[in-house]
Design an enzyme around this catalytic site. Structure first.
Site, short mmCIF file in Angstrom:
data_model
loop_
_atom_site.label_atom_id
_atom_site.label_comp_id
_atom_site.label_asym_id
_atom_site.label_seq_id
_atom_site.Cartn_x
_atom_site.Cartn_y
_atom_site.Cartn_z
N GLY A 173 4.21 3.50 5.11
CA GLY A 173 5.42 3.22 5.90
C GLY A 173 6.11 1.94 5.51
N LEU A 174 5.68 1.31 4.40
CA LEU A 174 6.25 0.01 4.04
C LEU A 174 7.17 0.08 2.82
CD1 LEU A 174 3.13 -2.29 4.68
CD2 LEU A 174 5.03 -1.75 6.23
N GLY A 175 7.54 1.27 2.43
CA GLY A 175 8.56 1.42 1.37
C GLY A 175 8.04 1.22 -0.04
N SER A 176 6.77 1.54 -0.27
CA SER A 176 6.20 1.26 -1.59
C SER A 176 6.95 1.99 -2.71
CB SER A 176 4.70 1.58 -1.58
OG SER A 176 4.40 2.67 -2.37
N PRO A 236 0.83 -1.21 0.00
CA PRO A 236 0.00 0.00 0.00
C PRO A 236 0.86 1.26 0.00
CG PRO A 236 -0.14 -1.14 2.12
CD PRO A 236 0.65 -2.03 1.21
N VAL A 237 0.45 2.26 -0.77
CA VAL A 237 1.25 3.50 -0.83
C VAL A 237 1.08 4.28 0.47
CG1 VAL A 237 1.18 3.73 -3.34
CG2 VAL A 237 -0.59 4.82 -1.96
N ASP A 280 15.56 3.17 3.41
CA ASP A 280 14.55 2.40 2.67
C ASP A 280 15.16 1.76 1.42
OD1 ASP A 280 12.93 3.52 4.57
OD2 ASP A 280 11.40 4.24 3.18
N ALA A 336 10.13 3.11 -2.87
CA ALA A 336 11.46 2.55 -3.11
C ALA A 336 11.36 1.17 -3.75
CB ALA A 336 12.25 2.47 -1.80
N ALA A 337 10.31 0.41 -3.38
CA ALA A 337 10.15 -0.94 -3.94
C ALA A 337 9.79 -0.85 -5.42
CB ALA A 337 9.09 -1.71 -3.16
#
Ligand code: MEV
Length: 316
Positions: A102-105, A98-99, A151, A107-108
């Protein structure tokens, strides 16, 4: 090559977010369950077409804005690859991450695109972790303004890392814990821009540098203690340190009622520790659990309003 697919993982920050922007150490781990995917394929249509159906993006490299992050990935790649001219291509991006959570969307997505482009153009040196991380960092600046680099590092290396921003080179130490670390990752469902939160912390730091430097140093001390606890396999200590880190993040004003409710619910249900993860003011929190407590904590998080709860493990 006609078609190439590549992926990249999400990430969680275990300790030290925000303080890491100010030169303190931090610890992060890949979240391999959630991934971004990029597909690069030859096209019969002239130009480079950029598609991200999940984000509602359907554009071309020529038509994209100067600060469009997806187009920026292509421009940075072209520079690094010394590509004089693009062949006709379609680049399609999907992501489970999810954008603004906080999960690095961001950078991923960038890392997945760079991996796919490096494979498509048969330039494997551009896909090695340091190079990939450096290129992703350049694009991260568009998303985040003043990113620490943690990240892009954890996502490009896809390994747990101790990280410290420093000149001339960041300190990057991949690690394996002494015992498995089981974490629940729970989403508040609230989207929050890392750039906005990082900028707000900067304003507060400028307004009260003495207090904020003390807070950042306290977070850095927690990271040093957490590193020892990870190396010794001391999960009780590790959990306690997570909860302390959350308290300092509250002091920084980057938590919020929804995050605090989830942290409290996890602790009351038997988690060894819990904290927000990432920029905060929404997004995700993490809770340290054991095989015995995982189900009860997961249920408590769901009852407390978590939108999605994932179980992830950092393997020894
Ligand atoms: C974001 O994942 C972590 C922050 O510390 C920002 C950064 O390190 O760039 C909030």
């Amino acid at each position: 090559m006609a078609i190439v697919t590549a992926t990249a993982c999400g990430k969680i920050i275990l300790f030290g977010e925000h303080a890491v922007v100010y030169g303190r150490p931090a610890i992060a781990a890949p979240l391999t369950l959630l991934r971004a995917q990029a597909v690069v394929q030859a096209s019969t249509v002239a130009g480079v077409c950029l598609l991200a159906p999940d984000l509602g993006v359907h554009t071309t490299l020529d038509a994209a804005d100067a600060d469009d992050p997806l187009a920026a990935v292509l421009r940075h790649f072209a520079q690094a690859a010394k590509l004089a001219q693009w062949p006709d291509l379609t680049v399609t991006v999907h992501s489970d991450i999810p954008v603004a959570s906080g999960l690095g969307s961001g950078a991923a997505i960038t890392t997945a695109m760079l991996r796919a482009l490096a494979a498509y153009f048969a330039l494997p040196h551009l896909a090695n972790p340091p190079q990939l991380s450096a290129l992703t960092y350049e694009v991260e600046k568009l998303y985040h303004g003043t990113p620490s680099g943690i990240d892009n590092t954890v996502i490009a290396y896809e390994q747990p890392v101790y990280f410290m921003r420093q000149q001339p080179q960041n300190q990057i130490e991949p690690f394996r814990p002494a015992v498995p670390i089981d974490l629940l990752v729970a989403d508040t469902g609230i989207r929050s821009s890392t750039k906005v939160v990082v900028e707000d912390v900067r304003r507060r730091w400028q307004a009260d540098p003495i207090r904020f430097e003390q807070i950042f140093t306290a977070c850095g001390d927690i990271v040093a203690a957490a590193r020892q606890a990870i190396e010794q396999g001391n999960l009780a200590e590790l959990g306690q340190l997570m909860t302390y880190n959350h308290e300092w993040l509250q002091e920084m004003s980057v938590s919020g009622p929804e995050l605090d409710v989830l942290v409290q619910a996890a602790l009351e249900a038997g988690a060894l520790g819990a904290k927000l993860s990432g920029a905060g003011r929404g997004g995700n929190m993490i809770a340290l659990v054991t095989r015995e407590t995982a189900v009860a904590v997961q249920m408590a998080l769901q009852q407390a309003g978590a939108h999605r709860v994932l179980l992830t493990r950092i393997e020894p």
